[in-house]
Motif scaffolding. Structure first.
Motif, PDB file in Angstrom:
ATOM      1  N   ASN A   1      -1.760 -33.148 -13.764  1.00 46.92           N
ATOM      2  CA  ASN A   1      -1.439 -32.522 -12.484  1.00 46.92           C
ATOM      3  C   ASN A   1      -1.434 -31.003 -12.546  1.00 46.92           C
ATOM      4  O   ASN A   1      -1.652 -30.340 -11.540  1.00 46.92           O
TER       5      ASN A   1
ATOM      6  N   LYS B   1       1.918 -30.283  -4.336  1.00 48.13           N
ATOM      7  CA  LYS B   1       1.127 -29.880  -5.491  1.00 48.13           C
ATOM      8  C   LYS B   1       1.692 -28.668  -6.210  1.00 48.13           C
ATOM      9  O   LYS B   1       1.098 -28.177  -7.174  1.00 48.13           O
TER      10      LYS B   1
ATOM     11  N   TYR C   1       4.498 -32.930  -7.616  1.00 45.03           N
ATOM     12  CA  TYR C   1       3.506 -33.973  -7.923  1.00 45.03           C
ATOM     13  C   TYR C   1       4.045 -35.387  -7.722  1.00 45.03           C
ATOM     14  O   TYR C   1       3.362 -36.371  -8.015  1.00 45.03           O
TER      15      TYR C   1
END
Length: 433
Positions: free
Chosen positions: A207, A350, A303
């Motif tokens: 990620n 994110k 994430y």
């Protein structure tokens, strides 16, 4: 007698030489067979032009891999034509590349494995219908081979999710390196399906680690993201001429660490050192479910999968019908009817952030819902009752504070190899001069 002995010696020498030659040829053949088998699933031509850079890099190292599939899994307007355009450039440079290695594949062989994948994001259940791309993943995974098939996910997760849904037995034959972060944000429903229904998949979920590829605070001046093009790419071949079209030549290539993982290091050991990063085993993937609007008192892991569920009218429409949207910073995520007057939407932050959302719908009960949330590092963060429980072969970004680059978890496990990797690539650009 001496003549007989001499003839006998020559005979056995000749036999020995033949045996040695056969062994050498066998070893060469075996070496050729050890090229990693890969399928690339890419959103090239979609929302982020960095996939064009990564595709050029892949083609310049195509002699190092058995490229079994190039699947267009776009977010946005990307299609297989964008992959084919890159292969056309590769074809123009191929004669120069082959002077240095005979292992580069024929352009038509690459064109033959270009497949169109899912064009729309998966609905709430995480899969929809088979695509040319998902079928190709299944077909390649079923090939008889002593090697696993590496599925390198640069774009949408939908084709991988669909392949696993349609042929779950392929899990034993594939290994996945997934570039998450923004891709997880857009493909959150497909990701959720994979994590919930296929937790025993062999998976590297990167990620943030990949960001070490283009975060270069300590890089020598000649290989910074802005300097590398002028120093090593400009004026070199058709691919070099095209490279300037993406980020004005500044190096990003956020998906390339998935390929670099197979180039330097032991891919069987995700916890070790590699050009594509070092990872840690994780036994869960964070998920938070809210049956209400959230506030800044609600903290989730960056994430993670965040689900908001709302109550509304019972409608005579199929479950998984999109009927409202979640607006976060001007970006919209579809929300779905779950049946029996229940509605749901997923999101994956994110980055570390304080975010806010608003819902929009023609259904009055779902229109104008508002809230906020706070996302924090590291991932997967604190345990929660709704986390996805993962198997023993799922790996995530390293959590040690000293391996962060700013807020990017594990990124230093890639950035530490950046100079070595880029200078190796610079040598190949010299081939095209």
């Amino acid at each position: 007698m001496q003549s007989i002995i001499l003839k006998s010696s020559v005979k056995y020498w000749f036999i020995g030489a033949v045996v040695i030659l056969a062994l050498v040829q066998t070893n060469i053949s075996a070496l050729a067979q050890t090229k990693p088998r890969i399928i690339i699933s890419t959103d090239i031509g979609g929302t982020d032009p960095d996939d064009f850079q990564s595709m050029i890099h892949l083609l310049m190292y195509a002699d190092r891999f058995q490229i079994e599939g190039l699947v267009s899994s776009p977010y946005g307007d990307g299609r297989t034509k964008d992959i084919l355009n890159m292969i056309d450039l590769y074809e123009k440079d191929l004669s120069k590349l082959k002077k240095h290695s005979s292992g580069f594949p024929a352009p038509d062989a690459l064109r033959a494995v270009c497949k169109q994948g899912a064009i729309k994001e998966a609905a709430y259940k995480g899969f929809s219908a088979a695509t040319e791309g998902s079928d190709w993943i299944i077909r390649c995974a079923r090939k008889k081979s002593d090697q696993p098939l590496w599925v390198l996910v640069w774009g949408g997760f939908e084709d991988l999710a669909q392949a696993l849904h349609d042929a779950p037995e392929i899990k034993d034959r594939i290994r996945v390196y997934m570039i998450g972060g923004p891709n997880k944000k857009w493909g959150v429903n497909a990701y959720s399906y994979i994590a919930e229904h296929h937790p025993d998949l062999w998976m590297i979920e990167a990620n943030a680690t990949y960001r070490g590829w283009f975060m270069d605070p300590e890089s020598p001046k000649n290989i910074t993201s802005k300097a590398f093009y002028g120093n090593y790419i400009q004026g070199r071949g058709a691919m070099g001429k095209d490279f300037i079209n993406y980020y004005k030549g500044d190096i990003k290539m956020g998906d390339t660490p998935s390929l670099a993982y197979l180039m330097k290091g032991n891919p069987d050991t995700p916890t070790g050192e590699s050009w594509g990063g070092s990872f840690t085993p994780i036994d869960r993937s964070s998920r938070a479910i809210f049956e209400r609007n959230t506030t800044t008192a609600d903290t989730v892991a960056t994430y993670s999968v965040v689900e908001w569920r709302f109550k509304g009218p019972k409608l005579a429409i199929p479950t998984d019908s999109a009927c409202f949207t979640l607006d976060i910073s001007g970006q919209l995520w579809p929300g779905y009817y779950l049946g029996e007057g229940r509605y749901g939407v997923r999101y994956s932050p994110k980055q570390v952030e304080v975010g806010s959302y608003t819902t929009h719908s023609s259904i009055s009960e779902l229109d104008g819902q508002k809230g906020k949330y706070v996302s924090v590092a590291p991932w997967p963060g604190k345990r929660g009752p709704n986390d996805y429980v993962l198997g023993r072969n799922w790996y995530g970004d390293r959590t040690e504070p000293e391996l962060f680059l700013g807020t990017q978890q594990g990124a230093k496990t890639v950035s530490k190899h950046r100079e070595e990797f880029l200078m190796d690539w610079a040598k190949r650009w010299e081939w095209l001069k």
